[in-house]
Design a protein around this motif. Structure first.
Motif, PDB file in Angstrom:
ATOM      1  N   GLY A   1       0.900  -0.969   0.000  1.00 18.34           N
ATOM      2  CA  GLY A   1       0.098  -0.078   0.004  1.00 18.34           C
ATOM      3  C   GLY A   1       0.738   1.210   0.026  1.00 18.34           C
ATOM      4  N   VAL A   2       2.039   1.207  -0.289  1.00 21.52           N
ATOM      5  CA  VAL A   2       3.025   2.296  -0.250  1.00 21.52           C
ATOM      6  C   VAL A   2       3.344   2.820  -1.723  1.00 21.52           C
ATOM      7  N   PRO A   3       2.920   3.913  -1.998  1.00 24.33           N
ATOM      8  CA  PRO A   3       3.480   4.488  -3.424  1.00 24.33           C
ATOM      9  C   PRO A   3       5.101   4.414  -3.568  1.00 24.33           C
ATOM     10  N   PHE A   4       5.125   3.964  -4.657  1.00 24.55           N
ATOM     11  CA  PHE A   4       6.630   4.116  -5.138  1.00 24.55           C
ATOM     12  C   PHE A   4       7.033   4.026  -6.566  1.00 24.55           C
ATOM     13  N   LEU A   5       8.343   4.341  -6.873  1.00 22.87           N
ATOM     14  CA  LEU A   5       8.785   3.875  -8.104  1.00 22.87           C
ATOM     15  C   LEU A   5       9.974   2.882  -8.259  1.00 22.87           C
ATOM     16  N   PRO A   6      10.495   1.930  -8.895  1.00 26.68           N
ATOM     17  CA  PRO A   6      11.408   1.067  -8.724  1.00 26.68           C
ATOM     18  C   PRO A   6      12.715   2.168  -9.272  1.00 26.68           C
ATOM     19  N   ILE A   7      13.767   1.693  -8.373  1.00 33.50           N
ATOM     20  CA  ILE A   7      14.984   2.437  -8.760  1.00 33.50           C
ATOM     21  C   ILE A   7      15.936   1.319  -8.852  1.00 33.50           C
ATOM     22  N   ASN A   8      16.546   1.287 -10.147  1.00 31.83           N
ATOM     23  CA  ASN A   8      17.566   0.414 -10.438  1.00 31.83           C
ATOM     24  C   ASN A   8      18.790   0.925 -11.014  1.00 31.83           C
ATOM     25  N   SER A   9      18.974   2.242 -10.915  1.00 32.91           N
ATOM     26  CA  SER A   9      20.173   2.940 -11.210  1.00 32.91           C
ATOM     27  C   SER A   9      19.970   4.375 -10.808  1.00 32.91           C
ATOM     28  N   TRP A  10      21.100   5.179 -10.841  1.00 34.13           N
ATOM     29  CA  TRP A  10      21.115   6.520 -10.295  1.00 34.13           C
ATOM     30  C   TRP A  10      20.335   7.301 -11.386  1.00 34.13           C
ATOM     31  N   ALA A  11      20.491   6.855 -12.534  1.00 32.26           N
ATOM     32  CA  ALA A  11      19.764   7.514 -13.759  1.00 32.26           C
ATOM     33  C   ALA A  11      18.117   7.739 -13.289  1.00 32.26           C
TER      34      ALA A  11
END
Length: 334
Positions: free
Chosen positions: A56-66
């Motif tokens: 239930g937490v808003p997020f976006l996946p981060i797989n790089s510094w970009a």
């Protein structure tokens, strides 16, 4: 606003958590991420998989510094910041050490280097990493969110103390900008095998590092929860109001005291050109040239300035005005 040391801003303290920067660190499974997600309108920046057991937490996946740079640009864009803040109040940066590795890899890729120790085009990649990390973190913390940095703990052999894990170029930036550094310590399990909530420490001891900018804050939270942490901060500010005779303000009011000098490139450029002409007519073109070259370099002209150099252009304008006033004052005396 215009900078004037004879009419300075007066520092104020803001109520609540809005705009405050927190670093919460400790070993695994102590509730660092879980409790952060219970703060007001959270958005999770996951450099590691901290949400695997939290729904239930808003997020976006981060797989790089970009990835982070793209998200951070959207989070901090002045044109849409008010709209973003309708959605999110708390930004959870999870986790610092992992983010530093992403940033280092980004720098190596940017300069086509195999390791951070390489020198490419005469550049020190560690310095480039430090500048890059600071630039992005500075944008995030100045946007006015409650920013919760999550960190792991490690034993520092030199300091002989438990401290947040990370190098000084990344973790140093976070610590220096944190209003509160919280160390979480496990309380194990009860006699039925249930996990007892961790405790939080907000002041340094010989055993571990922690700290707070607030003089009257409780330095120990027996049961660490988001609510208990917020209550401790609120009470600390209330105590400061009572003991120091101050009046805490809203975050918006505090932010207004930190707004820098507003500089519009076209306005500053036109005023600089006009002042150059006026000074040249009263003194000599040589004086004007000396002032400009002092800030821009030999052979440079005001017309060489780009919009990103508006701050430098404003310094040239200030010096031109000072010289012009000096001449005019002398004319009056004569």
């Amino acid at each position: 606003m215009t900078f004037d040391i004879f009419n300075p801003q007066i520092s104020v303290v803001a109520k609540g958590l809005e705009g405050k920067v927190l670093l919460v660190y400790g070993s695994n499974n102590l509730g660092k991420t879980k409790q952060a997600t219970r703060m007001k309108k959270p958005f999770h920046l996951g450099f590691e998989q901290g949400l695997n057991a939290i729904a239930g937490v808003p997020f976006l996946p981060i797989n790089s510094w970009a990835d982070f740079k793209k998200i951070n640009k959207q989070l901090t864009n002045p044109k849409t910041l008010d709209k973003v803040k309708e959605l999110y109040n708390t930004i959870i940066f999870d986790e610092v050490y992992a983010s530093s590795l992403y940033c280092q890899y980004y720098i190596c890729t940017k300069y086509d280097a195999e390791t951070m120790g390489d020198r490419v085009e005469g550049k020190n990649l560690y310095q480039e990493y430090e500048r890059e990390y600071l630039r992005e973190i500075d944008k995030l913390i100045k946007a006015g969110f409650t920013v919760v940095f999550i960190g792991h703990a490690e034993f520092d052999k030199d300091m002989k103390q438990i401290r947040p894990k990370g190098d000084k170029r990344s973790m140093g930036v976070i610590i220096d900008n944190s209003d509160i550094v919280v160390y979480l310590k496990s309380n194990g399990v009860d006699d039925k095998g249930n996990v007892i909530k961790s405790s939080a420490y907000l002041a340094e001891t010989p055993e571990y590092f922690a700290r707070s900018r607030f003089d009257y804050i409780d330095t120990y939270i027996e049961e660490y929860t988001a609510e208990n942490l917020e209550n401790v901060i609120i009470k600390a500010i209330e105590k400061q109001e009572k003991k120091d005779g101050i009046k805490a303000v809203s975050f918006v009011q505090q932010r207004e005291t930190k707004i820098s000098e507003e500089l519009d490139f076209e306005t500053v450029y036109n005023e600089t050109i006009a002042t150059c002409k006026e000074l040249a007519s009263k003194d000599s073109l040589e004086t004007v040239t000396e002032i400009i070259e002092e800030h821009l370099g030999k052979g440079k002209k005001v017309s060489d300035c780009t919009k990103s150099q508006v701050g430098i252009l404003s310094l040239i304008l200030d010096d031109l005005r000072d010289k012009l006033k000096e001449i005019e004052d002398k004319e009056i005396e004569d």
